[in-house]
Design a protein around this motif. Structure first.
Motif, short mmCIF file in Angstrom:
data_model
loop_
_atom_site.label_atom_id
_atom_site.label_comp_id
_atom_site.label_asym_id
_atom_site.label_seq_id
_atom_site.Cartn_x
_atom_site.Cartn_y
_atom_site.Cartn_z
N LEU A 106 0.68 -1.14 0.10
CA LEU A 106 0.08 -0.10 -0.08
C LEU A 106 0.68 1.33 0.11
CD1 LEU A 106 -3.04 -0.75 2.28
CD2 LEU A 106 -3.02 -0.67 -0.45
N PRO B 142 -5.13 4.68 -1.18
CA PRO B 142 -6.24 4.13 -0.75
C PRO B 142 -7.35 4.14 -1.56
CG PRO B 142 -4.75 4.54 1.06
CD PRO B 142 -4.36 5.46 -0.08
N ALA C 35 -9.29 1.70 -3.94
CA ALA C 35 -10.31 1.03 -3.66
C ALA C 35 -11.52 1.15 -4.81
CB ALA C 35 -11.16 1.97 -2.51
N LEU D 93 -8.32 2.23 3.43
CA LEU D 93 -8.51 1.36 2.48
C LEU D 93 -9.98 0.47 2.79
CD1 LEU D 93 -8.35 0.16 -0.26
CD2 LEU D 93 -6.91 -1.69 0.43
#
Length: 338
Positions: free
Chosen positions: A83, A88, A92, A143
């Motif tokens: 990540l 995020p 997503a 996330l």
């Protein structure tokens, strides 16, 4: 899996998807065909490893999007997406889109920590914000919230004649949050993943915390810690497993050389982080099954994702996957999916 007789429930495989930098197309096509083969052989899942600035798949989400159109049953995952390289919110959106395209087959695996070779890439990756980027579990929590459908914006409604805005990530895929995995190598990560309500991926690398540095015992302890925090969560073990039942003499020789070159790093913890690598399992399906049943980490799980070696040829992957599905899997009590 306490002993032989308890069937292995889920059998998956992992590939890095290598390619020739001078002609990357064929390598990516090979990855697609390997996963198509895995589905035909009845594997439960196929996972892509994430490799930035290397000659392996740099965008698993894009490749998985292609695979949603070339497969119909097999679960598709990442093991893992670091990540530190991702926003995020944008991730997503990508994950939800691929999950919708797949009909709910996506299993995203993620991890945290600074990017590999951080000092070399920080100016290209975060030229203005490197000093304030947060690479902790907080990034995963962002996330999780966004995938779950929590608010991403303070505005929802129409602007102008046709533009309709949502205050949450679109598309929204309701089941995706329950299929998010954390790839961890430490006891703390295992506990945190459980507390966060995630599933847990444990691989062929763990942190040697304490002595003696026994890989299998450390892995088993991490699985137990995760389950104590999240009894309903799923756990999958990953090891490099190379069955040789139908391998040619040339393949067996190359496989043995590959394992021999990697074995020295398994004898003691490596580097400041004290990373401990599992031994690759090479041999007939009968011998590998015996080794797995003797492995304390394997005895704690009913799901596995066996990693394909990084640098083998297409025909090698076909042989390994076929032997795994048709010979090793049944020895572990697993049955292929139709």
């Amino acid at each position: 899996m306490p002993a032989p007789g308890t069937p292995l429930e889920q059998l998956g495989f992992l590939t890095i998807g290598t390619f020739d930098p001078a002609d990357p197309g064929p390598g990516h096509e090979t990855t697609l065909r390997v996963v198509e083969l895995g589905e035909r052989l009845g594997f439960d899942s196929a996972w892509l490893r994430h490799r930035h600035l290397q000659y392996g798949i740099s965008s698993p989400v894009a490749v998985l999007a292609a695979l949603t159109q070339r497969t119909s049953r097999i679960a598709l995952g990442t093991a893992v997406t670091p990540l530190a390289w991702e926003n995020p919110l944008r991730l997503a959106e990508d994950l939800a889109t691929v999950d919708v395209l797949s009909g709910g087959r996506l299993n995203p695996g993620v991890s945290v920590g600074p990017p590999m070779r951080w000092d070399d890439v920080r100016e290209a990756l975060y030229p203005d914000t490197a000093e304030v980027e947060d690479f902790s579990y907080t990034r995963v929590e962002r996330l999780l919230r966004l995938v779950a459908g929590e608010r991403a914006s303070t505005f929802a409604g129409r602007e102008g004649v046709v533009e309709e805005f949502s205050d949450r990530v679109q598309p929204h895929s309701p089941g995706l949050r329950a299929r998010l995995w954390y790839g961890g190598a430490s006891l703390r990560s295992a506990q945190w993943a459980g507390q966060a309500g995630m599933n847990f991926l444990t691989s062929s690398v763990v942190k040697a915390e304490g002595d003696p540095a026994d890989f299998a015992a450390i892995q088993a302890e991490q699985v137990q810690a995760f389950r104590a925090a999240n009894p309903a969560g799923r756990v999958s073990q990953g090891l490099v497993v190379i069955p040789t039942d139908t391998a040619t003499a040339d393949q067996q020789a190359r496989y043995a050389a590959y394992v021999e070159a990697r074995t020295p790093r398994t004898r003691s913890p490596q580097g400041p982080a004290r990373l401990l690598f599992a031994r690759d399992l090479l041999g007939t399906s009968e011998r590998i099954a015996e080794a797995l049943y003797a492995h304390a980490g394997f005895r704690e799980v009913t799901e596995v994702v066996f990693a394909l070696p990084f640098s083998f040829a297409d025909e090698d992957y076909r042989q390994i996957l076929t032997d795994t599905a048709e010979r090793l899997g049944p020895r572990l009590g697993w049955s292929p999916r139709g």
